[in-house]
Enzyme design. Sequence first.
Site: not given
Lengths: 270, 286
Positions: A59-61
Amino acid sequence: MSTAQTTAESQDFTATEIMTVAASRLLKNGTVCFVGIGLPSTAANLARLTHAPDVVLIYESGPIGAKPTVLPLSIGDGDLALTADTVVGTPEIFRYWLQGGRIDVGFLGAAQVDRFANINTTVIGPYDAPKVRLPGAGGAPEIASQAKEVFIVLKQSPKAFVGKLPFITSAGYLDGGDARAKAGIPGAGPTAVITDLGILTPDPVTKELTLTSIHPGVTVEQVKAATGWDLKISPELKTTEIPDAGALAALRDLQARTAAAHGQAGGGEG
Amino acid sequence: MANITPLRDAVASLVRDGDTVALEGFTHLIPHAAGHEIVRQGRRDLTLVRMTPDLIYDQLIGMGCATKLIFSWGGNPGVGSLHRFRDAVEQGWPHRLETEEHSHAGMANAYVAGASNLPFALLRGYTGSDLPKVNPNIRFVECPFTGERLAAIPSVRPDVTVIHAQKADRRGNVLIWGILGVQKEAVLAAKRSIVTVEEIVDDLEAPTNACVLPTWAVSAVCHVPGGAYPSYAQGYSERDNSFYKAWDPIARSRETFQAWMRRHVLDTDDFAGFRRVLAESMKEAV
């Protein structure tokens, strides 16, 4: 769940369920997948919980190898970090892992797509005087260009499937043909668009999205009516395999767990 | 050395009208308390920077604190639109908001470049996207070695960056864990910085590779337990998803928004006051 279907003949599933299961089936075991929030996250986690236990969800986080017990409502939910193999800063996700070429599949949602699988998540109407201001690009422009291939999942309607986008946030095949390769975009691009009515794939030469699989119970007229351009239908149009009982049960379990934890079943980026 | 100081004093001395301000946090550790304090102190003409502007930016924009927003994704995560942001962009209320729009990769790299004391960030990005057509700060340069065309955007160099973190020690060293976002890069890119923390301890007990911002790299540390609410601090609190949902109807109309901000932020003294009044109004709503 007691509603899980028991026979292959019955069609005891919703349009959203067959869309989600069909999307999840495309993810092979062991695939490294950069996951967008919402429908892509549901499908990717369903794949992990069913036929693809070793899929790697990024996930981009920052979570790498996330194995959430319930679906995240936002891209930075704590469960993603707590269940991940490691959590890195956001710059590292984009620099080393995505730009570094380590992502097999970018799994994206969209507000709108066009006939060449370009994505708009920025504005409806003119950019300077938008009719609707959408959230914006997020991680999608680079995911769409740098993942080895891209799956897009969204519900099909004339508003969402438009002949020409007001704004291209993230590149599909641009003007079609070899335009994407000519622009120097590294990844292969969107290889499947999975909707609640069927599956669209790009024509090998023109790259125009073509209906190649239709969900059971849906008519070609229905799909055409939900598409804002004259949709091409594959001469070898298949009928999408119905969700098997195991996948359907796993999806419903996941949704029920999520609803119990969050009071709602899906999420949005951010 | 970071001053350990009340949040009110930190905002008063470090955030100025006209500043470029980054309140960062990637869903996790969003510095809501500091954002409220900026609203209370009536800052104006701010250029707000953040990858994922959410509720606190909706509040700052709706209260007229900002004239420009530099961002890559603006929404209410898991819920939908930011209505105050949209009203500013679509209708110019309370006044016109200039926007400079990037992708996440662009913004993340711009912070890295800022922290690295470079004038611009370089990335493989934006190819085929219309973003460079509407943002003159997305340009392309040629690689001096291969001739490849690469995207370039100016570094983000905030006057002040504000973040929330889990712990500081009494000297002002800060420890962050969980989803790190661009917290470290945003602080190191900025001239001044404020870190609100859940807890101040004698010893951080940080493992060697933990994300620590040394006290000499931070301007002020403020003890604000729960200061990320309705966002969260891993190990201390969970994200209040119900508040994110509740925000949608509050922010939908200008009147309900203004009344809510007056009661919960302008008429309260500090974040503890905000939490107290919020608990009262939620009880009334039930």
